[in-house]
Design an enzyme around this catalytic site. Structure first.
Site, short mmCIF file in Angstrom:
data_model
loop_
_atom_site.label_atom_id
_atom_site.label_comp_id
_atom_site.label_asym_id
_atom_site.label_seq_id
_atom_site.Cartn_x
_atom_site.Cartn_y
_atom_site.Cartn_z
CG HIS A 1 -1.50 0.58 5.81
ND1 HIS A 1 -1.89 1.90 5.75
CD2 HIS A 1 -2.11 -0.02 4.77
CE1 HIS A 1 -2.69 2.08 4.72
NE2 HIS A 1 -2.86 0.93 4.11
CG ASN B 1 -10.44 -0.47 2.70
OD1 ASN B 1 -9.35 -0.99 2.39
ND2 ASN B 1 -10.54 0.39 3.67
CG HIS B 2 -8.95 3.68 1.51
ND1 HIS B 2 -9.70 4.65 2.14
CD2 HIS B 2 -8.29 3.01 2.49
CE1 HIS B 2 -9.50 4.56 3.45
NE2 HIS B 2 -8.66 3.58 3.69
CD GLU C 1 -6.45 0.50 0.46
OE1 GLU C 1 -7.60 0.26 0.11
OE2 GLU C 1 -6.05 0.38 1.63
CG ASN C 2 -4.07 3.62 1.56
OD1 ASN C 2 -3.60 2.49 1.66
ND2 ASN C 2 -5.27 3.93 1.99
CG HIS D 1 -6.85 -3.46 4.87
ND1 HIS D 1 -7.44 -2.26 4.52
CD2 HIS D 1 -7.40 -3.82 6.07
CE1 HIS D 1 -8.32 -1.93 5.47
NE2 HIS D 1 -8.30 -2.84 6.41
CG ASP E 1 -1.89 -1.11 1.34
OD1 ASP E 1 -1.44 -2.26 1.19
OD2 ASP E 1 -3.07 -0.85 1.62
CG HIS F 1 -7.05 -4.54 0.48
ND1 HIS F 1 -5.84 -3.87 0.39
CD2 HIS F 1 -7.87 -3.71 1.16
CE1 HIS F 1 -5.96 -2.70 0.97
NE2 HIS F 1 -7.16 -2.57 1.46
FE FE2 Z 1 -4.21 0.58 2.54
FE FE2 Z 2 -7.29 -0.98 2.81
#
Ligand code: FE2
Ligand code: FE2
Length: 265
Positions: A184, A67-68, A39-40, A182, A8, A157
């Site tokens: 991190h 999810n992001h 995603e981030n 996910h 991520d 994830h």
């Molecule tokens: Fe993430």
């Molecule tokens: Fe995530």
């Protein structure tokens, strides 16, 4: 063949540390397939088409999310800008495959490397402590039933370690690697499972580690200490690139080695 998966990417600090290291790591390990979870990448929340294009310029083959994925609304038009059989950049940014049917984008990309090896990248999201996903285990079975490539990388994830470990065993021998994202935080459990699948519960964030999983620590602490809502902002301090290198036989897709990489400034 060597495959590098970057965990991520969080905010500008994450993008900067990845840009600093990705070239020499790919060169040193003769990486043939480069995958990043993005995603981030945009300030901690989602990814924009501009940032995706910037990360593609580093040689990235496929990007996964989680999810992001919908945090930046402009990504929807980007995902919708190409047909399903395209190999353009916009088709190479994945959203989890096991979302509700009919949402924008795709959860799997099938491509061919520069030396002619067919591969597939699958993006799946867990459903323990997470919302909005369908059963990832049967979704994986359905996808594998129609994928022809032997080299298959799964980004799982998910939040729960148990769900991630279970997915590793569910796919052991059927995919090249199951790599978690996910949480991190990188986990020290990278290994080859019994039937040739490389596994790691979480690759870890590529972003600022003087933070709470990427976010400015004072803002998160305030929320824990008071219960009051507040705006979260991406931290900057102590950036590290976390990635996992998987070596596999391109003919069978079976993994022969897995190695964690963590590089700072
Ligand atoms: Fe993430
Ligand atoms: Fe995530």
């Amino acid at each position: 063949m060597n495959i590098l998966f970057v965990g991520d990417i969080f905010g500008s600090a994450g993008r900067r540390i990845v840009r600093e290291h990705i070239g020499h790591v790919c060169e040193a390990h003769d990486v043939e397939l480069l995958i990043m979870n993005v995603e981030n990448a945009a300030g901690g929340f989602g990814i924009t088409p501009e940032i995706a294009e910037d990360l593609f310029s580093l040689g990235t083959d496929v990007m996964t999310t989680g999810n992001h994925v919908w945090d930046k609304r402009e990504l929807i038009d980007y995902l919708n800008s190409v047909p399903a059989d395209s190999r353009a950049h916009a088709r190479r940014v994945l959203r989890p495959a096991n979302l509700y049917p009919g949402l924008p984008g795709h959860g799997v990309f099938e491509g061919t490397t520069r030396s002619g090896v067919d591969y597939a990248v699958i993006d799946l999201m867990g459903r323990v402590f997470m919302n909005g996903t369908n059963d990832p285990f049967h979704a994986a079975d359905d996808l594998l039933a129609r994928i022809k490539a032997k080299v298959i990388i799964v980004d799982f994830h998910a939040e729960a370690t148990s769900e991630k470990v279970a997915m590793g065993w569910h796919l052991d021998g059927r995919v090249t690697a199951v790599l978690g994202t996910h949480t991190h935080i990188p986990t020290a459990d990278e290994r080859l499972l019994l039937n040739g699948t490389a596994y790691q519960t979480d690759v870890g964030m590529s972003g600022p580690y003087d933070s709470v999983i990427g976010v400015e620590r004072d803002l998160v602490l305030h929320r824990f200490l008071t219960g009051m809502p507040g705006k979260f902002e991406a931290a900057k301090g102590n950036p590290k690139m976390c990635a996992t290198l998987v070596t596999c036989d391109p003919a069978t897709g079976h993994a022969s080695a897995i190695e964690r990489i963590m590089l700072g400034e």
